[in-house]
Scaffold this motif. Structure first.
Motif, PDB file in Angstrom:
ATOM      1  N   HIS A   1       0.810  -1.219   0.000  1.00 30.00           N
ATOM      2  CA  HIS A   1       0.000   0.000   0.000  1.00 30.00           C
ATOM      3  C   HIS A   1       0.847   1.275   0.000  1.00 30.00           C
ATOM      4  CE1 HIS A   1      -3.791  -2.161   0.771  1.00 30.00           C
ATOM      5  NE2 HIS A   1      -3.074  -2.933   1.578  1.00 30.00           N
ATOM      6  N   VAL A   2       2.116   1.184   0.344  1.00 28.99           N
ATOM      7  CA  VAL A   2       2.911   2.403   0.572  1.00 28.99           C
ATOM      8  C   VAL A   2       4.032   2.563  -0.448  1.00 28.99           C
ATOM      9  CG1 VAL A   2       2.355   2.395   3.035  1.00 28.99           C
ATOM     10  CG2 VAL A   2       4.452   1.262   2.255  1.00 28.99           C
ATOM     11  N   ARG A   3       3.974   1.829  -1.563  1.00 20.38           N
ATOM     12  CA  ARG A   3       5.074   1.875  -2.531  1.00 20.38           C
ATOM     13  C   ARG A   3       5.322   3.277  -3.070  1.00 20.38           C
ATOM     14  NH1 ARG A   3       3.125  -3.689  -5.435  1.00 20.38           N
ATOM     15  NH2 ARG A   3       4.340  -5.146  -4.154  1.00 20.38           N
ATOM     16  N   ALA A   4       4.286   4.084  -3.163  1.00 21.65           N
ATOM     17  CA  ALA A   4       4.436   5.425  -3.733  1.00 21.65           C
ATOM     18  C   ALA A   4       4.781   6.471  -2.679  1.00 21.65           C
ATOM     19  CB  ALA A   4       3.149   5.826  -4.456  1.00 21.65           C
ATOM     20  N   TYR A   5       5.012   6.026  -1.437  1.00 23.95           N
ATOM     21  CA  TYR A   5       5.208   6.974  -0.333  1.00 23.95           C
ATOM     22  C   TYR A   5       6.544   6.683   0.356  1.00 23.95           C
ATOM     23  CZ  TYR A   5       0.243   7.719  -1.068  1.00 23.95           C
ATOM     24  OH  TYR A   5      -0.980   7.992  -1.628  1.00 23.95           O
ATOM     25  N   PRO A   6       7.463   7.653   0.368  1.00 23.36           N
ATOM     26  CA  PRO A   6       8.767   7.409   0.995  1.00 23.36           C
ATOM     27  C   PRO A   6       8.665   7.362   2.524  1.00 23.36           C
ATOM     28  CG  PRO A   6       8.595   9.689   0.261  1.00 23.36           C
ATOM     29  CD  PRO A   6       7.361   8.990  -0.242  1.00 23.36           C
ATOM     30  N   PHE A   7       9.509   6.535   3.114  1.00 23.61           N
ATOM     31  CA  PHE A   7       9.656   6.483   4.566  1.00 23.61           C
ATOM     32  C   PHE A   7      11.078   6.021   4.864  1.00 23.61           C
ATOM     33  CE2 PHE A   7       7.924   2.423   3.141  1.00 23.61           C
ATOM     34  CZ  PHE A   7       8.805   1.509   3.697  1.00 23.61           C
ATOM     35  N   ASP A   8      11.526   6.273   6.066  1.00 21.35           N
ATOM     36  CA  ASP A   8      12.891   5.909   6.448  1.00 21.35           C
ATOM     37  C   ASP A   8      12.971   4.498   7.016  1.00 21.35           C
ATOM     38  OD1 ASP A   8      14.574   8.419   6.038  1.00 21.35           O
ATOM     39  OD2 ASP A   8      12.863   9.204   7.152  1.00 21.35           O
ATOM     40  N   LEU A   9      12.065   4.173   7.931  1.00 18.52           N
ATOM     41  CA  LEU A   9      12.116   2.877   8.601  1.00 18.52           C
ATOM     42  C   LEU A   9      10.700   2.469   8.972  1.00 18.52           C
ATOM     43  CD1 LEU A   9      13.782   0.582   9.909  1.00 18.52           C
ATOM     44  CD2 LEU A   9      14.016   2.015  11.938  1.00 18.52           C
ATOM     45  N   ALA A  10      10.333   1.240   8.610  1.00 24.20           N
ATOM     46  CA  ALA A  10       9.007   0.714   8.921  1.00 24.20           C
ATOM     47  C   ALA A  10       9.127  -0.402   9.942  1.00 24.20           C
ATOM     48  CB  ALA A  10       8.329   0.187   7.655  1.00 24.20           C
ATOM     49  N   PHE A  11       8.166  -0.449  10.864  1.00 22.88           N
ATOM     50  CA  PHE A  11       8.099  -1.480  11.900  1.00 22.88           C
ATOM     51  C   PHE A  11       6.805  -2.263  11.711  1.00 22.88           C
ATOM     52  CE2 PHE A  11      10.591   1.973  13.642  1.00 22.88           C
ATOM     53  CZ  PHE A  11      11.613   1.349  14.327  1.00 22.88           C
ATOM     54  N   CYS A  12       6.898  -3.604  11.712  1.00 27.28           N
ATOM     55  CA  CYS A  12       5.690  -4.415  11.598  1.00 27.28           C
ATOM     56  C   CYS A  12       5.902  -5.759  12.288  1.00 27.28           C
ATOM     57  CB  CYS A  12       5.296  -4.620  10.128  1.00 27.28           C
ATOM     58  SG  CYS A  12       6.468  -5.596   9.179  1.00 27.28           S
ATOM     59  N   GLY A  13       4.831  -6.537  12.372  1.00 24.06           N
ATOM     60  CA  GLY A  13       4.881  -7.851  12.994  1.00 24.06           C
ATOM     61  C   GLY A  13       3.993  -8.808  12.216  1.00 24.06           C
ATOM     62  N   HIS A  14       3.036  -9.424  12.899  1.00 21.19           N
ATOM     63  CA  HIS A  14       1.998 -10.288  12.352  1.00 21.19           C
ATOM     64  C   HIS A  14       2.471 -11.703  12.023  1.00 21.19           C
ATOM     65  CE1 HIS A  14      -1.663 -11.510  10.265  1.00 21.19           C
ATOM     66  NE2 HIS A  14      -0.942 -11.847   9.218  1.00 21.19           N
ATOM     67  N   THR A  15       3.660 -11.857  11.502  1.00 22.48           N
ATOM     68  CA  THR A  15       4.094 -13.146  10.963  1.00 22.48           C
ATOM     69  C   THR A  15       4.454 -14.166  12.029  1.00 22.48           C
ATOM     70  OG1 THR A  15       6.438 -12.556  10.888  1.00 22.48           O
ATOM     71  CG2 THR A  15       5.081 -11.923   8.978  1.00 22.48           C
ATOM     72  N   HIS A  16       4.844 -13.708  13.223  1.00 19.54           N
ATOM     73  CA  HIS A  16       5.376 -14.568  14.290  1.00 19.54           C
ATOM     74  C   HIS A  16       6.640 -15.308  13.843  1.00 19.54           C
ATOM     75  CE1 HIS A  16       1.279 -14.935  16.602  1.00 19.54           C
ATOM     76  NE2 HIS A  16       1.420 -13.766  16.003  1.00 19.54           N
ATOM     77  N   GLY A  17       7.224 -14.893  12.704  1.00 21.73           N
ATOM     78  CA  GLY A  17       8.325 -15.660  12.150  1.00 21.73           C
ATOM     79  C   GLY A  17       7.931 -17.085  11.830  1.00 21.73           C
ATOM     80  N   GLY A  18       6.632 -17.284  11.608  1.00 17.58           N
ATOM     81  CA  GLY A  18       6.079 -18.607  11.380  1.00 17.58           C
ATOM     82  C   GLY A  18       5.575 -19.272  12.652  1.00 17.58           C
ATOM     83  N   GLN A  19       6.055 -18.802  13.817  1.00 13.83           N
ATOM     84  CA  GLN A  19       5.748 -19.359  15.143  1.00 13.83           C
ATOM     85  C   GLN A  19       6.337 -20.765  15.296  1.00 13.83           C
ATOM     86  OE1 GLN A  19       1.944 -18.285  17.065  1.00 13.83           O
ATOM     87  NE2 GLN A  19       1.794 -20.399  17.758  1.00 13.83           N
ATOM     88  N   ILE A  20       6.176 -21.608  14.304  1.00 14.48           N
ATOM     89  CA  ILE A  20       6.863 -22.904  14.238  1.00 14.48           C
ATOM     90  C   ILE A  20       7.713 -22.880  12.971  1.00 14.48           C
ATOM     91  CG2 ILE A  20       6.587 -25.400  14.038  1.00 14.48           C
ATOM     92  CD1 ILE A  20       3.940 -25.107  15.535  1.00 14.48           C
ATOM     93  N   ALA A  21       9.022 -22.964  13.164  1.00 13.02           N
ATOM     94  CA  ALA A  21       9.944 -22.813  12.045  1.00 13.02           C
ATOM     95  C   ALA A  21      10.905 -24.001  11.977  1.00 13.02           C
ATOM     96  CB  ALA A  21      10.730 -21.505  12.186  1.00 13.02           C
ATOM     97  N   ARG A  22      11.646 -24.064  10.898  1.00 13.46           N
ATOM     98  CA  ARG A  22      12.713 -25.051  10.766  1.00 13.46           C
ATOM     99  C   ARG A  22      13.863 -24.675  11.697  1.00 13.46           C
ATOM    100  NH1 ARG A  22      11.026 -24.081   5.316  1.00 13.46           N
ATOM    101  NH2 ARG A  22      10.106 -25.930   4.350  1.00 13.46           N
ATOM    102  N   PRO A  23      14.785 -25.580  11.960  1.00 16.43           N
ATOM    103  CA  PRO A  23      15.912 -25.249  12.856  1.00 16.43           C
ATOM    104  C   PRO A  23      16.739 -24.051  12.394  1.00 16.43           C
ATOM    105  CG  PRO A  23      15.740 -27.620  12.608  1.00 16.43           C
ATOM    106  CD  PRO A  23      14.753 -27.031  11.641  1.00 16.43           C
ATOM    107  N   ASP A  24      16.745 -23.770  11.087  1.00 16.06           N
ATOM    108  CA  ASP A  24      17.485 -22.598  10.604  1.00 16.06           C
ATOM    109  C   ASP A  24      16.676 -21.318  10.718  1.00 16.06           C
ATOM    110  OD1 ASP A  24      15.616 -22.880   8.596  1.00 16.06           O
ATOM    111  OD2 ASP A  24      17.057 -23.196   6.980  1.00 16.06           O
ATOM    112  N   GLY A  25      15.470 -21.402  11.284  1.00 18.39           N
ATOM    113  CA  GLY A  25      14.627 -20.233  11.481  1.00 18.39           C
ATOM    114  C   GLY A  25      13.676 -19.930  10.348  1.00 18.39           C
TER     115      GLY A  25
END
Length: 231
Positions: free
Chosen positions: A155-179
């Protein structure tokens, strides 16, 4: 971030996301989050949403913890999809009583001496109503973007920003040993942004947090909870 003049004291930003207060998240994890952020002694606290799981009443204990955390330049949050699936008005009232300013497609200027920076909060990109034009309206050139999910990048491709913070993914919550995540929740966006720090080809940078709590299953494997300090 290229400010016109360096601050006498560098800005410390604490970022936490995906608390999922409720029956699937051990309250001791929320205690550890509170202790870690307190030890950071941040000027600003950014909160990436999904404050609760299953019922809005679970926000009360989390809000009490957040209320005790000082942040002289402000506490700011955005809603996650789990918040919008329950009574987000109740969640907003509880968090605002804890001095957390909730941002829904709006920008706020930090107080001096950090007033060259703006925090821009995009509404939840999967089930909310993200409006990037409103989100960045009135913001100066130096922008910290707060959004629940990496999906918001679309949604923000046309809008410049310096640094974005987000979450939601949980990093998969259950991942392979390499993360590497096995399965990501719907609405996660590009899989390569599942967790970590990224310099984006179109400019700007992105932080995707694995978050703190758990949803669906009370298990994390090779995807530990985390909070962040950026200076």
């Amino acid at each position: 971030v290229p400010l016109s003049a360096p601050s006498a004291e560098p800005l410390r930003v604490a970022f936490a996301s995906d608390f999922h207060a409720g029956p699937l998240t051990d309250p001791r994890l929320l205690d550890a989050m509170q202790q870690a952020i307190a030890a950071f002694a941040p000027h600003v606290i950014l909160l990436g949403g999904d404050f609760v799981s299953l019922h809005h009443r679970h926000v009360t204990g989390l809000a009490a913890r957040l209320r005790e955390l000082p942040a002289p330049a402000g506490k700011f949050g955005v809603f996650g999809n789990h918040d919008l699936w329950v009574d987000d008005t109740f969640i907003r009232l509880q968090l605002e009583a804890a001095d957390v300013r909730m941002l829904v497609n709006e920008a706020v200027r930090l107080p001096p001496p950090y007033d060259e920076l703006y925090v821009c909060g995009l509404d939840e990109p999967g089930v909310g109503q993200p409006d990037p034009a409103r989100t960045f309206s009135g913001a100066g050139a130096r922008r910290l973007l707060l959004m629940h999910s990496p999906l918001g990048l679309r949604h923000v491709r046309a809008y410049p920003f310096d640094l974005a913070f987000c979450g939601h993914t949980h990093g998969g919550q259950i991942a392979r040993p390499d993360g590497r995540p096995i399965v990501l929740p719907s609405g996660s966006g590009d899989r390569r942004f599942a967790s970590g720090y990224f310099e984006l080809a179109e400019g700007g940078r992105l932080v995707t947090s694995r978050g703190i709590g758990m949803s669906d299953l009370p298990i994390r494997l090779f995807s530990p909870s985390e909070v962040h300090l950026y200076t």
